[in-house]
Design an enzyme around this catalytic site. Structure first.
Site, PDB file in Angstrom:
ATOM      1  N   GLY A 112      42.485  61.529  29.720  1.00  0.00           N
ATOM      2  CA  GLY A 112      41.449  62.368  29.099  1.00  0.00           C
ATOM      3  C   GLY A 112      41.938  63.435  28.137  1.00  0.00           C
ATOM      4  CB  SER A 113      45.081  64.140  26.276  1.00  0.00           C
ATOM      5  OG  SER A 113      45.287  63.042  25.422  1.00  0.00           O
ATOM      6  CG  MET A 155      41.470  52.015  29.733  1.00  0.00           C
ATOM      7  SD  MET A 155      42.184  51.972  28.070  1.00  0.00           S
ATOM      8  CE  MET A 155      43.188  50.491  28.210  1.00  0.00           C
ATOM      9  CG  HIS A 173      43.224  51.433  18.096  1.00  0.00           C
ATOM     10  ND1 HIS A 173      43.191  50.739  19.290  1.00  0.00           N
ATOM     11  CD2 HIS A 173      44.228  50.878  17.365  1.00  0.00           C
ATOM     12  CE1 HIS A 173      44.122  49.807  19.266  1.00  0.00           C
ATOM     13  NE2 HIS A 173      44.764  49.864  18.119  1.00  0.00           N
ATOM     14  CG  ASP A 213      40.444  48.333  18.826  1.00  0.00           C
ATOM     15  OD1 ASP A 213      39.665  49.138  19.357  1.00  0.00           O
ATOM     16  OD2 ASP A 213      41.422  47.845  19.414  1.00  0.00           O
TER      17      ASP A 213
HETATM   18  C1  GRF Z   1      44.824  57.199  23.410  1.00  0.00           C
HETATM   19  O1  GRF Z   1      46.075  56.815  22.908  1.00  0.00           O
HETATM   20  C2  GRF Z   1      43.719  56.543  22.634  1.00  0.00           C
HETATM   21  O2  GRF Z   1      44.042  56.333  21.286  1.00  0.00           O
HETATM   22  C3  GRF Z   1      43.572  55.216  23.325  1.00  0.00           C
HETATM   23  O3  GRF Z   1      43.780  55.486  24.680  1.00  0.00           O
HETATM   24  C4  GRF Z   1      44.576  56.664  24.815  1.00  0.00           C
HETATM   25  C5  GRF Z   1      43.782  57.603  25.660  1.00  0.00           C
HETATM   26  O4  GRF Z   1      44.493  58.780  25.952  1.00  0.00           O
HETATM   27  N1  GRF Z   1      42.286  54.623  23.041  1.00  0.00           N
HETATM   28  P1  GRF Z   1      43.723  60.004  26.613  1.00  0.00           P
HETATM   29  O5  GRF Z   1      43.093  59.489  27.894  1.00  0.00           O
HETATM   30  O6  GRF Z   1      42.711  60.509  25.639  1.00  0.00           O
HETATM   31  O7  GRF Z   1      44.797  61.025  26.887  1.00  0.00           O
END
Ligand code: GRF
Length: 207
Positions: A11-12, A89, A108, A144
Protein backbone atom coordinates in the site's frame (compact mmCIF):
# COMPACT_ATOMS: atom_id res chain seq x y z
CA UNK A 1 -14.04 14.00 -6.42
CA UNK A 2 -14.35 11.04 -4.06
CA UNK A 3 -11.57 8.53 -4.46
CA UNK A 4 -11.63 4.82 -3.65
CA UNK A 5 -8.34 2.93 -3.59
CA UNK A 6 -8.07 -0.84 -4.09
CA UNK A 7 -5.01 -2.59 -2.68
CA UNK A 8 -3.78 -6.13 -2.09
CA UNK A 9 -0.54 -5.61 -0.19
CA UNK A 10 1.95 -3.07 1.10
CA UNK A 11 0.00 0.00 0.00
CA UNK A 12 2.82 2.51 -0.47
CA UNK A 13 1.10 4.08 -3.50
CA UNK A 14 -2.13 4.27 -1.52
CA UNK A 15 -0.27 6.12 1.27
CA UNK A 16 1.35 8.44 -1.28
CA UNK A 17 -2.11 9.31 -2.61
CA UNK A 18 -3.52 9.71 0.92
CA UNK A 19 -0.65 12.10 1.78
CA UNK A 20 -1.07 14.07 -1.44
CA UNK A 21 -4.80 14.48 -0.73
CA UNK A 22 -4.21 15.48 2.90
CA UNK A 23 -1.55 17.99 1.89
CA UNK A 24 -3.82 19.61 -0.70
CA UNK A 25 -1.76 18.46 -3.70
CA UNK A 26 -4.89 16.99 -5.32
CA UNK A 27 -7.33 19.89 -5.12
CA UNK A 28 -10.96 18.85 -4.86
CA UNK A 29 -10.15 15.23 -3.96
CA UNK A 30 -11.29 13.34 -0.91
CA UNK A 31 -10.21 9.82 0.06
CA UNK A 32 -13.52 8.02 0.53
CA UNK A 33 -12.39 4.44 1.20
CA UNK A 34 -9.51 1.97 0.92
CA UNK A 35 -10.57 -1.58 0.06
CA UNK A 36 -8.33 -4.64 0.21
CA UNK A 37 -9.02 -8.13 -1.07
CA UNK A 38 -6.75 -9.42 1.73
CA UNK A 39 -7.73 -8.85 5.36
CA UNK A 40 -4.06 -8.92 6.39
CA UNK A 41 -2.71 -6.57 3.73
CA UNK A 42 -0.18 -4.33 5.52
CA UNK A 43 -1.59 -1.34 3.62
CA UNK A 44 -4.99 -1.81 5.25
CA UNK A 45 -3.69 -1.27 8.79
CA UNK A 46 -1.55 1.64 7.61
CA UNK A 47 -4.68 3.28 6.15
CA UNK A 48 -6.63 2.58 9.38
CA UNK A 49 -3.88 4.20 11.47
CA UNK A 50 -4.45 7.37 9.46
CA UNK A 51 -8.15 7.34 10.13
CA UNK A 52 -9.13 6.44 6.56
CA UNK A 53 -12.30 4.34 6.07
CA UNK A 54 -11.18 0.82 5.22
CA UNK A 55 -12.86 -2.40 4.16
CA UNK A 56 -11.60 -5.89 3.62
CA UNK A 57 -13.58 -7.75 0.97
CA UNK A 58 -12.05 -11.16 0.52
CA UNK A 59 -12.67 -13.37 -2.45
CA UNK A 60 -12.83 -16.69 -0.60
CA UNK A 61 -15.94 -18.79 -1.13
CA UNK A 62 -17.24 -16.42 -3.79
CA UNK A 63 -17.16 -16.32 -7.55
CA UNK A 64 -15.27 -13.46 -9.18
CA UNK A 65 -18.59 -11.91 -10.14
CA UNK A 66 -19.96 -12.00 -6.58
CA UNK A 67 -16.70 -10.63 -5.23
CA UNK A 68 -16.64 -7.77 -7.71
CA UNK A 69 -20.32 -7.00 -7.13
CA UNK A 70 -19.58 -6.56 -3.47
CA UNK A 71 -16.66 -4.24 -4.19
CA UNK A 72 -18.71 -2.19 -6.66
CA UNK A 73 -21.53 -1.89 -4.09
CA UNK A 74 -19.04 -0.74 -1.43
CA UNK A 75 -17.56 1.85 -3.80
CA UNK A 76 -21.04 3.09 -4.64
CA UNK A 77 -21.99 3.19 -0.93
CA UNK A 78 -18.99 5.44 -0.36
CA UNK A 79 -20.03 7.54 -3.39
CA UNK A 80 -16.72 6.95 -5.12
CA UNK A 81 -16.17 8.82 -8.42
CA UNK A 82 -12.65 7.62 -9.20
CA UNK A 83 -11.16 4.19 -8.44
CA UNK A 84 -7.38 3.95 -8.09
CA UNK A 85 -5.78 0.53 -8.25
CA UNK A 86 -2.61 0.54 -6.15
CA UNK A 87 -1.01 -2.86 -6.15
CA UNK A 88 -4.41 -4.53 -6.52
CA UNK A 89 -3.47 -8.00 -7.73
CA UNK A 90 -6.69 -9.08 -9.47
CA UNK A 91 -7.81 -8.45 -13.01
CA UNK A 92 -11.10 -6.58 -13.21
CA UNK A 93 -13.88 -8.07 -15.30
CA UNK A 94 -15.57 -6.11 -18.11
CA UNK A 95 -18.60 -5.57 -15.81
CA UNK A 96 -16.47 -3.78 -13.25
CA UNK A 97 -14.78 -1.68 -15.92
CA UNK A 98 -18.16 -0.78 -17.42
CA UNK A 99 -19.46 0.32 -14.02
CA UNK A 100 -16.61 2.87 -13.77
CA UNK A 101 -15.75 3.58 -17.42
CA UNK A 102 -12.79 5.99 -17.71
CA UNK A 103 -12.90 6.30 -13.94
CA UNK A 104 -10.42 3.57 -12.98
CA UNK A 105 -6.69 4.27 -12.88
CA UNK A 106 -3.79 1.89 -12.39
CA UNK A 107 -0.08 2.30 -11.81
CA UNK A 108 2.35 -0.08 -13.45
CA UNK A 109 6.11 -0.31 -12.84
CA UNK A 110 7.33 -0.03 -16.45
CA UNK A 111 7.11 2.33 -19.39
CA UNK A 112 4.06 0.80 -21.05
CA UNK A 113 3.45 -0.64 -23.56
CA UNK A 114 6.78 -2.30 -22.69
CA UNK A 115 6.63 -5.06 -20.08
CA UNK A 116 2.96 -5.38 -19.13
CA UNK A 117 1.88 -8.01 -16.61
CA UNK A 118 3.75 -9.41 -13.66
CA UNK A 119 7.41 -8.85 -12.77
CA UNK A 120 7.78 -5.79 -15.00
CA UNK A 121 11.06 -4.75 -13.37
CA UNK A 122 12.60 -8.19 -13.91
CA UNK A 123 11.33 -8.18 -17.51
CA UNK A 124 13.03 -4.81 -18.08
CA UNK A 125 16.38 -5.99 -16.68
CA UNK A 126 16.28 -9.24 -18.63
CA UNK A 127 15.43 -7.40 -21.84
CA UNK A 128 18.44 -5.15 -21.37
CA UNK A 129 16.68 -1.80 -21.61
CA UNK A 130 18.67 1.20 -20.33
CA UNK A 131 15.67 3.12 -19.06
CA UNK A 132 12.47 2.01 -17.42
CA UNK A 133 9.98 3.77 -15.17
CA UNK A 134 6.32 3.78 -14.35
CA UNK A 135 3.02 4.48 -16.07
CA UNK A 136 -0.31 5.67 -14.74
CA UNK A 137 -3.09 4.69 -17.13
CA UNK A 138 -6.83 4.33 -17.39
CA UNK A 139 -7.97 0.74 -16.96
CA UNK A 140 -9.76 -0.88 -19.86
CA UNK A 141 -10.42 -4.50 -20.75
CA UNK A 142 -6.82 -5.09 -21.89
CA UNK A 143 -3.93 -6.06 -19.60
CA UNK A 144 -2.11 -2.81 -18.75
CA UNK A 145 -3.18 -1.47 -22.14
CA UNK A 146 -5.46 1.46 -21.30
CA UNK A 147 -4.86 5.10 -22.22
CA UNK A 148 -1.65 6.49 -20.73
CA UNK A 149 -2.02 9.50 -18.44
CA UNK A 150 1.55 10.01 -17.28
CA UNK A 151 4.93 8.30 -17.19
CA UNK A 152 8.18 8.84 -15.29
CA UNK A 153 11.55 7.52 -16.40
CA UNK A 154 14.41 6.04 -14.36
CA UNK A 155 17.76 4.64 -15.57
CA UNK A 156 18.43 0.91 -15.40
CA UNK A 157 21.94 0.47 -13.97
CA UNK A 158 24.35 -2.31 -14.92
CA UNK A 159 24.28 -3.83 -11.45
CA UNK A 160 20.52 -3.49 -10.91
CA UNK A 161 18.56 -6.40 -9.48
CA UNK A 162 14.76 -6.48 -9.65
CA UNK A 163 14.78 -5.18 -6.05
CA UNK A 164 17.06 -2.19 -6.64
CA UNK A 165 15.26 -1.23 -9.84
CA UNK A 166 11.86 -1.64 -8.13
CA UNK A 167 12.92 0.72 -5.34
CA UNK A 168 14.11 3.37 -7.81
CA UNK A 169 10.87 3.09 -9.80
CA UNK A 170 8.70 3.06 -6.67
CA UNK A 171 9.80 6.50 -5.53
CA UNK A 172 8.82 7.85 -8.96
CA UNK A 173 5.50 5.95 -8.79
CA UNK A 174 4.52 7.88 -5.69
CA UNK A 175 5.00 11.21 -7.49
CA UNK A 176 3.48 10.05 -10.78
CA UNK A 177 0.30 8.70 -9.19
CA UNK A 178 -0.43 11.91 -7.29
CA UNK A 179 0.23 13.99 -10.43
CA UNK A 180 -2.04 11.82 -12.56
CA UNK A 181 -4.88 11.84 -10.03
CA UNK A 182 -4.53 15.62 -9.70
CA UNK A 183 -4.89 15.97 -13.46
CA UNK A 184 -7.95 13.71 -13.62
CA UNK A 185 -9.55 15.36 -10.57
CA UNK A 186 -9.03 18.80 -12.12
CA UNK A 187 -10.85 17.73 -15.29
CA UNK A 188 -8.25 19.71 -17.25
CA UNK A 189 -7.56 17.00 -19.81
CA UNK A 190 -8.96 15.81 -23.09
CA UNK A 191 -8.78 12.50 -24.90
CA UNK A 192 -7.94 12.38 -28.59
CA UNK A 193 -7.62 8.86 -29.96
CA UNK A 194 -5.23 7.17 -27.55
CA UNK A 195 -3.73 10.44 -26.37
CA UNK A 196 -4.59 12.04 -23.06
CA UNK A 197 -3.69 15.72 -23.23
CA UNK A 198 -3.41 18.13 -20.39
CA UNK A 199 -5.35 21.29 -21.28
CA UNK A 200 -3.40 24.37 -20.33
CA UNK A 201 -4.89 27.31 -18.44
CA UNK A 202 -4.70 29.40 -21.63
CA UNK A 203 -6.49 26.79 -23.77
CA UNK A 204 -9.27 26.49 -21.20
CA UNK A 205 -9.91 30.18 -21.25
CA UNK A 206 -9.72 30.67 -24.99
CA UNK A 207 -12.29 27.95 -25.82
C1 GRF B 1 3.77 -1.10 -7.42
O1 GRF B 1 5.04 -1.36 -7.96
C2 GRF B 1 2.77 -0.86 -8.51
O2 GRF B 1 3.33 -0.25 -9.65
C3 GRF B 1 2.32 -2.25 -8.86
O3 GRF B 1 2.29 -2.94 -7.65
C4 GRF B 1 3.18 -2.32 -6.72
C5 GRF B 1 2.36 -1.96 -5.53
O4 GRF B 1 3.14 -1.42 -4.49
N1 GRF B 1 1.06 -2.23 -9.55
P1 GRF B 1 2.41 -0.74 -3.25
O5 GRF B 1 1.48 -1.78 -2.66
O6 GRF B 1 1.69 0.47 -3.74
O7 GRF B 1 3.53 -0.39 -2.30
Amino acid sequence: MRIGILISGRGSNMLALADAIREGRIPGAELAVVISDHAHAPGLSRAMERGVATLSIERKGRTRREHEREIIAALQDHRVDLVCLAGYMRLLSPCFIEAFRLSILNIHPSLLPAFPGLDAQRQAIEHGVKFSGCTVHFVDETLDGGLIITQRVVPVLDDDTPDTLSARILSEEHKAYAEAVALIASGHYEIEGRRVHCISHQERHSS
